[in-house]
Write an enzyme that holds these catalytic residues in place. Sequence first.
Site, PDB file in Angstrom:
ATOM      1  N   HIS A  39     -69.312  82.108  49.020  1.00  0.00           N
ATOM      2  CA  HIS A  39     -69.455  82.497  47.811  1.00  0.00           C
ATOM      3  C   HIS A  39     -68.650  81.618  46.727  1.00  0.00           C
ATOM      4  O   HIS A  39     -67.532  81.227  47.137  1.00  0.00           O
ATOM      5  CB  HIS A  39     -69.125  84.116  47.420  1.00  0.00           C
ATOM      6  CG  HIS A  39     -69.780  84.939  48.226  1.00  0.00           C
ATOM      7  ND1 HIS A  39     -69.346  85.240  49.698  1.00  0.00           N
ATOM      8  CD2 HIS A  39     -70.922  85.786  47.991  1.00  0.00           C
ATOM      9  CE1 HIS A  39     -69.976  85.997  50.132  1.00  0.00           C
ATOM     10  NE2 HIS A  39     -71.007  86.575  49.335  1.00  0.00           N
ATOM     11  N   ASP A  42     -65.058  83.026  46.527  1.00  0.00           N
ATOM     12  CA  ASP A  42     -64.188  83.007  47.583  1.00  0.00           C
ATOM     13  C   ASP A  42     -63.284  81.803  47.823  1.00  0.00           C
ATOM     14  O   ASP A  42     -62.355  81.370  48.101  1.00  0.00           O
ATOM     15  CB  ASP A  42     -65.198  82.399  48.934  1.00  0.00           C
ATOM     16  CG  ASP A  42     -66.299  83.538  49.276  1.00  0.00           C
ATOM     17  OD1 ASP A  42     -66.017  84.624  48.917  1.00  0.00           O
ATOM     18  OD2 ASP A  42     -67.329  83.267  50.049  1.00  0.00           O
TER      19      ASP A  42
HETATM   20  C1  XUL Z   1     -72.995  91.592  52.697  1.00  0.00           C
HETATM   21  C2  XUL Z   1     -73.285  90.229  53.155  1.00  0.00           C
HETATM   22  C3  XUL Z   1     -72.967  89.156  52.248  1.00  0.00           C
HETATM   23  C4  XUL Z   1     -73.928  87.987  52.309  1.00  0.00           C
HETATM   24  C5  XUL Z   1     -73.414  87.057  51.021  1.00  0.00           C
HETATM   25  O1  XUL Z   1     -73.468  92.803  53.315  1.00  0.00           O
HETATM   26  O2  XUL Z   1     -73.803  90.027  54.143  1.00  0.00           O
HETATM   27  O3  XUL Z   1     -71.669  88.743  52.687  1.00  0.00           O
HETATM   28  O4  XUL Z   1     -73.990  87.555  53.586  1.00  0.00           O
HETATM   29  O5  XUL Z   1     -73.537  87.408  50.016  1.00  0.00           O
END
Ligand code: XUL
Length: 438
Positions: free
Chosen positions: A100, A103
């Site tokens: 993300h 992150d």
């Molecule tokens: C949340 C989840 C996230 C996604 C990316 O449950 O799985 O981490 O994978 O935003």
Amino acid sequence: MEHFKHLPKVSYEGVKTRNPYAFRYYDENRMILGKTMKEHLPFAMAWWHNLGAGGRDMFGDETADKSFGALKKTMDGAKAKADAGFEFMEKLGVDYFCFHDLDLVPEAETLAETNDRLDEIAEYIELKMKETGKKCLWGTANLFNNPRFMNGAGSSNCPDIFCFAAAQIKKALDLTVRFGGRGYVFWGGREGYETLLNTDMKLELDNIAILMKLAVDYGRSIGFTGDFYIEPKPKEPMKHQYDFDAATAIGFLRAHKLDKDFKLNIEANHATLAGHTFNHELRVSAINGMLGSIDANQGDTLLGWDTDEFPFDIYETTLCLYEVLKAGGLTGGFNFDAKNRRPSNTPEDMFEGYILGMDSFALGLLKASQLIEDGRIENFIKERYSGWTSGIGAEIRSGNATLKAISDYAVSLGTPKDPGSGRQEHLERVLNDVLFGG
Ligand code: XUL
Ligand code: CO
């Protein structure tokens, strides 16, 4: 600085080994059905869990130190995280990472400053990628942490918040393209609702589609040729998440003409939260031509939330790979959206989590390929539906039979043929034969 100095490079040693830092099954060059294990299983490290999650839960602070020798929430901390991440990937033989935007760097007061920080870390990460040959599987934007997204991002009641979300997506797409990512993920985050008493559902759904369309247009304009993915999840954090499950997400994508650019990223724990099996979600995606990528983890049947555990259930990984092999593979990969348990709080545990997960998928791959070679399950299904390949069955399938003609046929039959046993217990034994028979 070496962060995992005391931990070795992990390699394949076979089932007899007792070395905790070795693979029992993941033998990257082993050929399975014409491809190496490594080609079948593009594994990815989730930046957020592996380098960020310190075991915090609703009742307590972090138990694991993920500062990597630097001050957290600083750019030095962000670089230390990147150093640790690349060292980790190298030692484990994991080729990809997923991220993300937030992150990678701590969020600043303003978007402009956060974007500057992202540019700085992107340069750093690009160098590391060049040095190590590691690649990006997919990127995404964190549109759920900041309080501004409390009512959703694309689904917010407030246009300004929608714009902030759009700006973050633009930047996350820039980074994904810069890193050569295979995909870009939309997980719903807070795209859902708590109560219909305050919710304009149609407007929210339409706006999510508008945001996705904007992302597709922008992504294509900057040369992104990969897939966009929706990652379905039924609940958590919102009581109702719009991308409830694969079937819901596919319907949404088709209704908004997004289905050419999007596929699905199926997460095992999200499937079970939706009341489905993991392989159900994979099958629904595959038969609709939308199986894109996998978030590899497992839930806990005794807990009703997203526990994101490292996968060790070999039935699950086998049936997962069975679907993947039959679908001809993934355009994405296997991202370990998994974290160590709160009391497993050492760097050793980080290594063992990935080793467990990679071995579980490698064994699942071996077993799934044996299921295919064995053929008993596929043949049974073929035989079970064979009535549809000739006679009235074929006529119905080709669209040539009218309701009247079908009715006349049924009347002429008198008593229909017995449809035959589904032989579930037999097939479950076949599965066990392949899993455990020598
Ligand atoms: C949340 C989840 C996230 C996604 C990316 O449950 O799985 O981490 O994978 O935003
Ligand atoms: Co996920």
